[in-house]
Every structure is written in C-alpha cells, then in structure tokens.
Design a protein around this motif. Structure first.
Motif, mmCIF file in Angstrom:
data_model
loop_
_atom_site.group_PDB
_atom_site.id
_atom_site.type_symbol
_atom_site.label_atom_id
_atom_site.label_comp_id
_atom_site.label_asym_id
_atom_site.label_seq_id
_atom_site.Cartn_x
_atom_site.Cartn_y
_atom_site.Cartn_z
ATOM 1 N N LYS A 82 -24.049 35.715 -18.519
ATOM 2 C CA LYS A 82 -24.974 34.797 -17.857
ATOM 3 C C LYS A 82 -24.339 34.231 -16.591
ATOM 4 O O LYS A 82 -24.953 34.220 -15.521
ATOM 5 C CB LYS A 82 -25.394 33.658 -18.776
ATOM 6 N N GLY A 83 -23.082 33.795 -16.679
ATOM 7 C CA GLY A 83 -22.391 33.259 -15.505
ATOM 8 C C GLY A 83 -22.220 34.302 -14.417
ATOM 9 O O GLY A 83 -22.419 34.017 -13.232
ATOM 10 N N VAL A 84 -21.873 35.513 -14.818
ATOM 11 C CA VAL A 84 -21.692 36.604 -13.854
ATOM 12 C C VAL A 84 -23.006 36.877 -13.128
ATOM 13 O O VAL A 84 -23.045 36.957 -11.894
ATOM 14 C CB VAL A 84 -21.174 37.877 -14.565
ATOM 15 N N ILE A 85 -24.086 37.003 -13.878
ATOM 16 C CA ILE A 85 -25.387 37.306 -13.270
ATOM 17 C C ILE A 85 -25.878 36.126 -12.431
ATOM 18 O O ILE A 85 -26.430 36.327 -11.343
ATOM 19 C CB ILE A 85 -26.418 37.729 -14.333
ATOM 20 N N ASP A 86 -25.666 34.916 -12.900
ATOM 21 C CA ASP A 86 -26.051 33.750 -12.091
ATOM 22 C C ASP A 86 -25.356 33.789 -10.723
ATOM 23 O O ASP A 86 -25.990 33.565 -9.690
ATOM 24 C CB ASP A 86 -25.704 32.445 -12.808
ATOM 25 N N ARG A 87 -24.057 34.088 -10.717
ATOM 26 C CA ARG A 87 -23.313 34.120 -9.446
ATOM 27 C C ARG A 87 -23.773 35.279 -8.560
ATOM 28 O O ARG A 87 -23.902 35.116 -7.339
ATOM 29 C CB ARG A 87 -21.810 34.176 -9.721
ATOM 30 N N LEU A 88 -24.028 36.430 -9.153
ATOM 31 C CA LEU A 88 -24.521 37.568 -8.361
ATOM 32 C C LEU A 88 -25.918 37.299 -7.813
ATOM 33 O O LEU A 88 -26.243 37.711 -6.696
ATOM 34 C CB LEU A 88 -24.511 38.850 -9.205
ATOM 35 N N THR A 89 -26.733 36.601 -8.580
ATOM 36 C CA THR A 89 -28.097 36.279 -8.145
ATOM 37 C C THR A 89 -28.071 35.283 -6.985
ATOM 38 O O THR A 89 -28.796 35.454 -5.994
ATOM 39 C CB THR A 89 -28.926 35.748 -9.328
ATOM 40 N N VAL A 90 -27.220 34.274 -7.077
ATOM 41 C CA VAL A 90 -27.082 33.302 -5.985
ATOM 42 C C VAL A 90 -26.674 34.010 -4.696
ATOM 43 O O VAL A 90 -27.130 33.657 -3.611
ATOM 44 C CB VAL A 90 -26.063 32.195 -6.361
ATOM 45 N N ARG A 91 -25.861 35.048 -4.818
ATOM 46 C CA ARG A 91 -25.394 35.792 -3.647
ATOM 47 C C ARG A 91 -26.396 36.845 -3.179
ATOM 48 O O ARG A 91 -26.179 37.525 -2.185
ATOM 49 C CB ARG A 91 -24.047 36.439 -3.958
ATOM 50 N N GLY A 92 -27.493 37.010 -3.909
ATOM 51 C CA GLY A 92 -28.542 37.935 -3.495
ATOM 52 C C GLY A 92 -28.339 39.376 -3.928
ATOM 53 O O GLY A 92 -29.033 40.264 -3.428
ATOM 54 N N PHE A 93 -27.429 39.617 -4.879
ATOM 55 C CA PHE A 93 -27.145 40.984 -5.310
ATOM 56 C C PHE A 93 -27.921 41.412 -6.549
ATOM 57 O O PHE A 93 -28.038 42.609 -6.819
ATOM 58 C CB PHE A 93 -25.647 41.165 -5.558
ATOM 59 N N THR A 94 -28.416 40.447 -7.314
ATOM 60 C CA THR A 94 -29.229 40.749 -8.495
ATOM 61 C C THR A 94 -30.428 39.809 -8.536
ATOM 62 O O THR A 94 -30.432 38.759 -7.883
ATOM 63 C CB THR A 94 -28.425 40.586 -9.816
ATOM 64 N N THR A 95 -31.422 40.213 -9.303
ATOM 65 C CA THR A 95 -32.567 39.348 -9.591
ATOM 66 C C THR A 95 -32.699 39.236 -11.098
ATOM 67 O O THR A 95 -32.288 40.135 -11.845
ATOM 68 C CB THR A 95 -33.883 39.908 -9.020
ATOM 69 N N ILE A 96 -33.297 38.126 -11.515
ATOM 70 C CA ILE A 96 -33.571 37.896 -12.928
ATOM 71 C C ILE A 96 -35.051 37.549 -13.046
ATOM 72 O O ILE A 96 -35.572 36.773 -12.233
ATOM 73 C CB ILE A 96 -32.761 36.697 -13.476
ATOM 74 N N ARG A 97 -35.698 38.138 -14.047
ATOM 75 C CA ARG A 97 -37.098 37.792 -14.307
ATOM 76 C C ARG A 97 -37.353 37.922 -15.800
ATOM 77 O O ARG A 97 -36.673 38.687 -16.483
ATOM 78 C CB ARG A 97 -38.042 38.682 -13.510
ATOM 79 N N PRO A 98 -38.334 37.181 -16.290
ATOM 80 C CA PRO A 98 -38.660 37.310 -17.716
ATOM 81 C C PRO A 98 -39.205 38.712 -18.020
ATOM 82 O O PRO A 98 -39.895 39.319 -17.190
ATOM 83 C CB PRO A 98 -39.747 36.257 -17.938
ATOM 84 N N ASP A 99 -38.904 39.205 -19.183
ATOM 85 C CA ASP A 99 -39.440 40.482 -19.648
ATOM 86 C C ASP A 99 -40.916 40.276 -19.977
ATOM 87 O O ASP A 99 -41.251 39.384 -20.760
ATOM 88 C CB ASP A 99 -38.665 40.936 -20.888
ATOM 89 N N PRO A 100 -41.829 41.064 -19.389
ATOM 90 C CA PRO A 100 -43.249 40.875 -19.677
ATOM 91 C C PRO A 100 -43.600 41.138 -21.151
ATOM 92 O O PRO A 100 -44.596 40.619 -21.644
ATOM 93 C CB PRO A 100 -43.959 41.874 -18.762
ATOM 94 N N ASP A 101 -42.758 41.885 -21.842
ATOM 95 C CA ASP A 101 -43.016 42.175 -23.253
ATOM 96 C C ASP A 101 -42.383 41.169 -24.200
ATOM 97 O O ASP A 101 -42.742 41.128 -25.380
ATOM 98 C CB ASP A 101 -42.496 43.579 -23.607
ATOM 99 N N ASP A 102 -41.456 40.367 -23.711
ATOM 100 C CA ASP A 102 -40.768 39.384 -24.557
ATOM 101 C C ASP A 102 -40.248 38.271 -23.648
ATOM 102 O O ASP A 102 -39.203 38.423 -23.016
ATOM 103 C CB ASP A 102 -39.628 40.051 -25.320
ATOM 104 N N ALA A 103 -40.963 37.163 -23.583
ATOM 105 C CA ALA A 103 -40.632 36.074 -22.665
ATOM 106 C C ALA A 103 -39.255 35.466 -22.940
ATOM 107 O O ALA A 103 -38.691 34.787 -22.085
ATOM 108 C CB ALA A 103 -41.700 34.987 -22.728
ATOM 109 N N ARG A 104 -38.706 35.712 -24.131
ATOM 110 C CA ARG A 104 -37.377 35.183 -24.444
ATOM 111 C C ARG A 104 -36.276 36.005 -23.776
ATOM 112 O O ARG A 104 -35.143 35.554 -23.661
ATOM 113 C CB ARG A 104 -37.125 35.192 -25.955
ATOM 114 N N ARG A 105 -36.598 37.190 -23.338
ATOM 115 C CA ARG A 105 -35.612 38.115 -22.775
ATOM 116 C C ARG A 105 -35.671 38.069 -21.253
ATOM 117 O O ARG A 105 -36.737 38.046 -20.666
ATOM 118 C CB ARG A 105 -35.920 39.528 -23.264
ATOM 119 N N LEU A 106 -34.494 38.080 -20.628
ATOM 120 C CA LEU A 106 -34.408 38.141 -19.170
ATOM 121 C C LEU A 106 -34.032 39.552 -18.745
ATOM 122 O O LEU A 106 -33.130 40.160 -19.314
ATOM 123 C CB LEU A 106 -33.342 37.172 -18.648
#
Length: 152
Positions: A82-106
């Motif tokens: 989670k920390g790794v992806i948060d940092r990559l997302t802030v830097r614009g290298f990854t995106t995170i979105r809810p899974d349309p089939d399971d809102a609990r999953r990113l």
C-alpha cells in the motif's frame, strides 16, 4: 571446507564448535543483500527503491491487478505494498481505482509515465543484477539463482 563451515552450512553445530556469525547463512545473505541494495541505490534512476521497482516491473509484466495480488506477486505484505503504491501514485507512475466487480478491492495500473519509466529503468535494473553478480562466473550465477529460488 572446514568442519566448522560444513556444520554451519548443515544448519547445526557440535557443542564444542563455537557459533561463528560469519559462517551463518542468514548473515551471509544479509551481506549479499546489502551489496545489491548499495549497487541499486547508486545506479537506479528517479530515486526508485527496490520495492518500487519490483511493483513497476510486476505491473509491466502482469498488467492491471489488485493491490493485494500485486503484494503477493512481489513478496510484500499489505501495508508495504500500500505504501509503495501510494508513493508511486503520488509521483504519477501508477493509478488506483476500485474494482468494478468488488468495491473492497483496489486495482493498480501503470500510467503512461509509469510505462515510460519502466522502459528507461529496465536496462538499468539488468545492469544492477549484472554488477551484483559480477564476482561470479556464468555457471555460478545460474546455480546461485536456482538455489535461492528453492529457498524462496
């Protein structure tokens, strides 16, 4: 190989033999990891850490996947990925979105900038591996990696 080294490699020691830290597999593995980490820090671009690079490389390999699965694929626990992806997302290298089939999953994906960074960093990562294994010949490299995979 001395009898003491043989005992340490076998994971046991006789009572009369002292425990020698330098002969212990965990200690030697940590020293090898420190060597690799030093080389990685000196060579890798954009201030990427080994865990950030692992996430980028696995996303390039597998495509969009859940954050949980990405953590398993890169041997990171839930908090670490989670920390790794948060940092990559802030830097614009990854995106995170809810899974349309399971809102609990990113779901995590590389952005175009993340893909470009991967393309620039992959040859450097290969060089880092080469430098890490430099003291070994080709046969030794293959054996080492095969043995480490058996331990993983």
């Amino acid at each position: 190989m001395t009898s003491m080294e043989n005992s340490a490699i076998k994971g046991r020691r006789d009572r009369e033999e002292p425990y020698v830290l330098d002969d212990q597999v965990g200690f030697v593995l940590r020293q090898a990891q420190q060597r690799h980490t030093t080389i990685f820090a000196a060579e890798m671009i954009e201030g990427l850490t080994p865990t950030q690079w692992a996430a980028l490389a696995k996303l390039e390999e597998c495509g969009v996947c859940s954050q949980n699965r990405l953590g398993r694929l890169t041997a990171m626990d839930a908090a670490t990925i989670k920390g790794v992806i948060d940092r990559l997302t802030v830097r614009g290298f990854t995106t995170i979105r809810p899974d349309p089939d399971d809102a609990r999953r990113l779901l995590v994906a590389l952005t175009p900038a993340g893909s470009k960074l991967y393309d620039r960093a992959a040859p450097i990562a290969a060089l880092i591996t080469q430098k890490t294994l430099e003291p070994l010949d080709e046969r030794e490299r293959s054996i080492l990696v095969a043995l480490l995979r058996r331990l993983a």
